[in-house]
Design a protein around this motif. Structure first.
Motif, mmCIF file in Angstrom:
data_model
loop_
_atom_site.group_PDB
_atom_site.id
_atom_site.type_symbol
_atom_site.label_atom_id
_atom_site.label_comp_id
_atom_site.label_asym_id
_atom_site.label_seq_id
_atom_site.Cartn_x
_atom_site.Cartn_y
_atom_site.Cartn_z
ATOM 1 N N GLY A 185 -37.259 -137.872 81.919
ATOM 2 C CA GLY A 185 -37.206 -138.098 80.481
ATOM 3 C C GLY A 185 -35.848 -138.439 79.932
ATOM 4 O O GLY A 185 -35.649 -138.463 78.711
ATOM 5 N N ALA A 186 -34.866 -138.727 80.806
ATOM 6 C CA ALA A 186 -33.543 -139.138 80.337
ATOM 7 C C ALA A 186 -33.594 -140.589 79.871
ATOM 8 O O ALA A 186 -34.276 -141.417 80.468
ATOM 9 N N GLN A 205 -28.428 -142.149 79.822
ATOM 10 C CA GLN A 205 -29.473 -141.240 80.282
ATOM 11 C C GLN A 205 -29.379 -139.858 79.633
ATOM 12 O O GLN A 205 -29.288 -138.830 80.311
ATOM 13 N N PHE A 206 -29.433 -139.839 78.316
ATOM 14 C CA PHE A 206 -29.454 -138.583 77.582
ATOM 15 C C PHE A 206 -30.858 -137.991 77.592
ATOM 16 O O PHE A 206 -31.840 -138.697 77.333
ATOM 17 N N MET A 207 -30.952 -136.705 77.840
ATOM 18 C CA MET A 207 -32.192 -135.997 77.577
ATOM 19 C C MET A 207 -32.387 -135.921 76.059
ATOM 20 O O MET A 207 -31.419 -136.032 75.296
ATOM 21 N N PHE A 265 -39.259 -128.266 79.235
ATOM 22 C CA PHE A 265 -39.725 -129.631 79.000
ATOM 23 C C PHE A 265 -40.635 -129.746 77.780
ATOM 24 O O PHE A 265 -40.721 -130.818 77.182
ATOM 25 N N THR A 266 -41.282 -128.656 77.391
ATOM 26 C CA THR A 266 -42.008 -128.681 76.125
ATOM 27 C C THR A 266 -41.028 -128.900 74.977
ATOM 28 O O THR A 266 -41.282 -129.703 74.069
ATOM 29 N N THR A 270 -45.932 -134.536 81.350
ATOM 30 C CA THR A 270 -46.287 -134.114 82.709
ATOM 31 C C THR A 270 -45.495 -132.881 83.114
ATOM 32 O O THR A 270 -46.041 -131.905 83.644
ATOM 33 N N LEU A 271 -44.198 -132.881 82.852
ATOM 34 C CA LEU A 271 -43.352 -131.752 83.217
ATOM 35 C C LEU A 271 -43.606 -130.541 82.324
ATOM 36 O O LEU A 271 -43.513 -129.398 82.770
#
Length: 395
Positions: free
Chosen positions: A178-179, A184-186, A151-152, A140-141
């Protein structure tokens, strides 16, 4: 060859989920993402199953526009994050994971209370890791123009993590951005810094506390954490303090801060090791003041929010037996972004260049505002209080 995005989920509407601007636009974007995934070397199975079946989540876009670090007052932000429950639970977790935490301190140089503070703020010590499907959120992002490139990249890394560790899509849940996991790692942080802390051959940040805490310690170490240094501290300012010394560009050595009249929050003299510090006033001159050291900057690299860094540092102090703030944050109304944009426009019109108005009080806006406040005889702390709005003609 490439499947279409299933529109059943896109057409589902409720109070939290709604149509994108165009379902066809999202479907077209996903086709482009699948082509990108092919170029990245992802398998046909991952592309045709995991990526082809991502869903648009309008709630993600809503939350992206309402990040609390940019809209809440310091009091609202801080009081919801540094709580008595988190302090007591953090102390409990210190005892429960004592052996692991001592090992991590020896290996990575991160004191246990800081790992507990990050863990507590991110997921309430693992009790809430988020429920949003990570691939849906990232897709979505990635299809939103505001930060599509970033975000891609995160989406591609998440798909590679799925392949590397054979994660099931249904278990890959997390925050709206998305973390993932306990800390909460990206996906990019997961890719570069996650380690196998329990020795099972897999870095699983959802289901292994040892993996998650070890990965957090490795991450902070790699970001440049300074052993045997604290994050910063609350301080007291002298009467008639010169607020020109605010901000990163005006960082001073602790000896200089002491000479400028700053003391510890309890009134004791500042110690003066050879360290540089930056002064922060997150609620303006009527609220608490903080000096941030090098480790404050490291925390900011985890989450680029001064509010967050102060909350992590103070929560760590409290977990380690410290007391609450000497000066409580004042009650203030949340900043209205349209009102801040109007303020930025007025400042530009008056010759105080703050850049393009965006509704966020960043470094340039604070600097321009300080100059304006000084020019009209207000306390020049760079904080947009009601006196400032009134003086510049904004109701």
């Amino acid at each position: 060859m490439i499947k279409n995005v299933p529109l059943a989920s896109v057409l589902f509407v409720s109070s939290l989920w709604a149509l994108p601007a165009s379902a066809d636009d999202f479907a077209t974007c996903v086709v482009n993402l699948q082509e990108k995934a092919q170029q990245e070397g992802l398998s046909k199975e991952t592309i045709d199953n995991a990526l082809a079946n991502v869903n648009y989540v309008s709630r993600v876009i809503e939350l992206d526009k309402k990040q609390p670090e940019f809209s809440q007052t310091f009091d609202n932000y801080f009081s919801k994050r540094v709580t008595d429950w988190r302090v007591s639970q953090g102390r409990k977790m210190l005892r429960e994971h004592k052996v692991l935490l001592e090992k991590l301190q020896d290996t990575y140089g991160i004191p246990p209370q800081y790992l507990m503070a990050f863990w507590g703020l991110e997921t309430n010590f693992g009790s809430y890791k988020g429920k949003m499907p990570v691939l849906d959120s990232l897709a979505t992002l990635a299809c939103d123009p505001r930060r599509s490139k970033y975000f891609t990249g995160e989406l591609m890394k998440a798909l590679k993590l799925k392949e590397k560790y054979d994660f099931d899509v249904s278990t890959m849940v997390g925050s709206w951005a998305g973390a993932m996991g306990h800390t909460q790692f990206m996906p990019s942080a997961y890719t570069h810094y996650a380690v196998d802390g329990d020795g099972d051959g897999k870095a699983d940040l959802w289901n292994s506390t040892a993996d998650a805490l070890s990965s957090a310690a490795n991450f902070l170490n790699q970001l440049g954490w300074q052993r045997d240094e604290r994050w910063g501290r609350e301080v007291r300012l002298p009467a008639n303090f010169n607020y020109d010394y605010l901000g990163k560009s005006k960082a001073q050595g602790l000896t200089e801060w002491k000479q400028l009249g700053l003391t510890q929050s309890n009134g004791a003299a500042l110690s003066t090791p050879d360290m540089t510090a930056t002064l922060y006033l997150p609620a303006g001159h009527t609220g608490p003041a903080f000096l941030g050291y090098k480790n404050f900057d490291v925390i900011m690299r985890w989450n680029r929010s001064e509010f967050y860094a102060i909350a992590v540092g103070h929560l760590a102090d409290r977990i380690n037996g410290g007391v609450g703030l000497a000066i409580a944050p004042p009650k203030q109304d949340n900043l209205n972004r349209s009102r801040v944009k109007a303020l930025q426009t007025k400042l530009n019109d008056k010759g105080f260049d703050v850049g393009k108005p965006d509704g966020v009080m960043g470094r340039n806006s604070k600097s321009g505002l300080r100059a304006y406040q000084q020019s009209v005889g207000l306390v020049a702390d760079g904080f947009p209080d009601e006196a400032t709005f009134k003086a510049i003609g904004i109701n």
